[in-house]
Design an enzyme around this catalytic site. Structure first.
Site, PDB file in Angstrom:
ATOM      1  CD  GLU A  98      -2.908   0.834   2.504  1.00 22.17           C
ATOM      2  OE1 GLU A  98      -3.364  -0.300   2.783  1.00 22.17           O
ATOM      3  OE2 GLU A  98      -3.189   1.850   3.143  1.00 22.17           O
ATOM      4  CG  ASP A 100      -1.687   4.540   2.897  1.00 23.09           C
ATOM      5  OD1 ASP A 100      -2.406   4.061   2.033  1.00 23.09           O
ATOM      6  OD2 ASP A 100      -1.465   4.000   3.998  1.00 23.09           O
ATOM      7  CD  GLU A 102      -4.699   7.284   5.885  1.00 25.11           C
ATOM      8  OE1 GLU A 102      -5.591   6.437   5.819  1.00 25.11           O
ATOM      9  OE2 GLU A 102      -3.926   7.383   6.861  1.00 25.11           O
TER      10      GLU A 102
END
Ligand SMILES: *[C@@H]1O[C@H](CO)[C@@H](O)[C@H](O)[C@H]1NC(C)=O
Ligand SMILES: *[C@@H]1O[C@H](CO)[C@@H](O)[C@H](O)[C@H]1NC(C)=O
Ligand SMILES: *[C@@H]1O[C@H](CO)[C@@H](O)[C@H](O)[C@H]1NC(C)=O
Ligand SMILES: *[C@@H]1O[C@H](CO)[C@@H](O)[C@H](O)[C@H]1NC(C)=O
Length: 283
Positions: A98, A100, A102
């Site tokens: 993953e 990311d 955010e």
């Protein structure tokens, strides 16, 4: 043509790095929140919203191994404390990879935090957090992830803010075997997001809305020629070989010294048994 020649011919044809200026109607599935995710402007834009009942999210139909993905996002304005808006790549399963972005909301006029992480084979703990040099709720800004066999780079409006190099030779695992999808979501993270969970979501301000548009993917279309496997077009297209050159390294260092507010490579309190290999090897 013999059949083997035809095969080679066909695989040369499929050898291209696909550039998709996305149409959300065709490219993504709404996987959470039903009508809280709305596709607008003939598929060019999408809004995600969050209320007390649920958030919302979508994912790309396509999955790919290596690519450069960009999204323009306008974050939840006003009092967005407790909300988390995300844009990331992820594969599936217990040993998932993953990459990311955010965006952790905040009280009106307090700054957003851009939280980044790289998870390889189910193991993360590689957070770096940043402030932005603009208010991300007034206009759209472009957030991009470059993912090729050499490196992963996070960009904000084309400015590199973080790099995660392939350091497999030093036994640092790198996402290079599993296909990933693009994901985006808006959810309630008020148990940790704002000031470590101290500031809760103010539901009287709900629904909260984040805006996405101009989704662009340059992805590998893999082709096989004889025993050679290559990322179609990719081997010659620039993003596939791109990395951080000297100039962009200067910019990245400048961003990190001015806008980085948390670095897992700088947190020996948390990692008492020693910092991650990639942190030590880089210094
Ligand atoms: C490489 O990493 C794995 C998983 O962290 C570990 O089990 C193994 O001992 C490491 N090998 C070397 C040579 O450091
Ligand atoms: C919110 O604002 C406060 C005060 O400026 C700051 O300490 C915090 O890091 C900001 N961001 C988040 C996500 O808490
Ligand atoms: C495979 O790659 C090698 C080295 O790059 C090249 O010499 C060879 O011609 C390639 N084979 C095919 C079938 O493309
Ligand atoms: C790095 O650690 C020092 C000492 O704990 C701290 O003052 C500094 O803010 C940290 N920097 C980042 C980017 O985490």
């Amino acid at each position: 043509m013999g059949s083997s020649q035809i095969l080679i011919f066909v695989s040369i044809l499929s050898c291209s790095s696909l550039i998709l200026a996305g149409d959300f109607r065709q490219d993504v599935d709404i996987i959470w929140g039903n009508d809280k995710a709305k596709i607008l402007e003939n598929g060019q834009a999408i809004t995600l919203s969050l209320d007390k009942v649920s958030g919302s999210g979508f994912q790309s139909q396509a999955q790919f191994l290596f690519g450069k993905i960009s999204m323009e996002i306008k974050l939840v304005p006003g009092n967005s404390a407790g909300t988390v808006t995300s844009f990331y790549l992820a594969s599936k399963g217990a040993m998932w990879d993953e990459i990311d972005f955010e965006f952790l909301g905040n009280l009106s006029r307090d700054p957003y935090t851009v939280h980044t992480n790289v998870i390889t084979q189910g193991k993360g703990d590689r957070e770096q957090q940043f402030r932005l040099w603009f208010d991300p709720t007034i206009d759209f800004h472009t957030y991009s992830i470059l993912w090729n066999p050499k490196t992963i780079v996070f960009y904000v409006d084309g400015t590199p803010i973080r790099e995660f190099k392939n350091m497999k030779t030093m036994n640092v695992s790198y996402p290079e075997k599993q296909e990933m999808r693009v994901h985006s979501s808006l959810w309630n993270g008020d148990d940790w997001a704002t000031r470590g969970g101290l500031v809760k979501t103010d539901w009287s301000k709900a629904p909260f809305t984040a805006y996405y548009r101009n989704y662009e993917v340059q992805e590998c279309v893999w082709s096989v020629r004889g025993s050679n496997v290559s990322c179609g077009g990719g081997d010659s297209s620039s993003w596939f070989k791109e990395g951080i050159d000297e100039n962009s390294m200067k910019t990245l260092k400048w961003v990190q010294s001015n806008f980085m507010i948390y670095d897992y490579c700088n947190d020996s309190k948390r990692f008492r048994l020693g910092l991650a290999t990639e942190c030590v090897a880089l210094n």
